[in-house]
Write a protein that holds these residues in place. Structure first.
Motif, PDB file in Angstrom:
ATOM      1  N   ALA A 122      12.110  -1.392 -12.207  1.00 30.32           N
ATOM      2  CA  ALA A 122      12.230  -0.238 -11.306  1.00 30.32           C
ATOM      3  C   ALA A 122      13.626  -0.177 -10.684  1.00 30.32           C
ATOM      4  O   ALA A 122      14.190   0.912 -10.538  1.00 30.32           O
ATOM      5  CB  ALA A 122      11.164  -0.307 -10.216  1.00 30.32           C
ATOM      6  N   THR A 156       9.476  -8.648  -2.325  1.00 27.94           N
ATOM      7  CA  THR A 156       9.114  -8.571  -3.742  1.00 27.94           C
ATOM      8  C   THR A 156      10.107  -7.657  -4.440  1.00 27.94           C
ATOM      9  O   THR A 156      10.718  -6.792  -3.820  1.00 27.94           O
ATOM     10  CB  THR A 156       7.696  -8.024  -3.932  1.00 27.94           C
ATOM     11  OG1 THR A 156       7.638  -6.709  -3.397  1.00 27.94           O
ATOM     12  CG2 THR A 156       6.671  -8.906  -3.241  1.00 27.94           C
ATOM     13  N   SER A 157      10.279  -7.853  -5.729  1.00 29.77           N
ATOM     14  CA  SER A 157      11.196  -6.967  -6.448  1.00 29.77           C
ATOM     15  C   SER A 157      10.610  -6.638  -7.813  1.00 29.77           C
ATOM     16  O   SER A 157       9.815  -7.395  -8.366  1.00 29.77           O
ATOM     17  CB  SER A 157      12.575  -7.605  -6.592  1.00 29.77           C
ATOM     18  OG  SER A 157      12.495  -8.723  -7.438  1.00 29.77           O
ATOM     19  N   ASP A 158      10.987  -5.498  -8.305  1.00 34.20           N
ATOM     20  CA  ASP A 158      10.575  -5.031  -9.617  1.00 34.20           C
ATOM     21  C   ASP A 158      11.871  -4.747 -10.372  1.00 34.20           C
ATOM     22  O   ASP A 158      12.498  -3.705 -10.171  1.00 34.20           O
ATOM     23  CB  ASP A 158       9.721  -3.783  -9.471  1.00 34.20           C
ATOM     24  CG  ASP A 158       9.242  -3.217 -10.789  1.00 34.20           C
ATOM     25  OD1 ASP A 158       9.835  -3.541 -11.835  1.00 34.20           O
ATOM     26  OD2 ASP A 158       8.270  -2.443 -10.768  1.00 34.20           O
TER      27      ASP A 158
END
Length: 58
Positions: free
Chosen positions: A15, A10-12
């Motif tokens: 952020a 998963t990536s943000d």
């Protein structure tokens, strides 16, 4: 059957952009520890007298 995403799948984006901006600022302002200083520190872990953690600028 669907597979759950692993932690690092998963990536943000926000952020990651914020972390990149902080890292770029640290580099621009010289807030870094050299690779050689980290190598010396890590190599000392297996000795009777380990070195203290390197500081910014070393």
């Amino acid at each position: 059957m669907t597979r759950e995403k692993a932690l690092f799948e998963t990536s943000d984006a926000a952020a990651e952009a914020e972390a990149d901006a902080r890292a770029d600022s640290d580099v621009r302002h010289g807030r870094m520890i050299s690779h050689d200083a980290v190598k010396r520190w890590l190599s000392s872990w297996n000795t009777a007298r380990p070195l203290p953690r390197p500081r910014v600028g070393e």
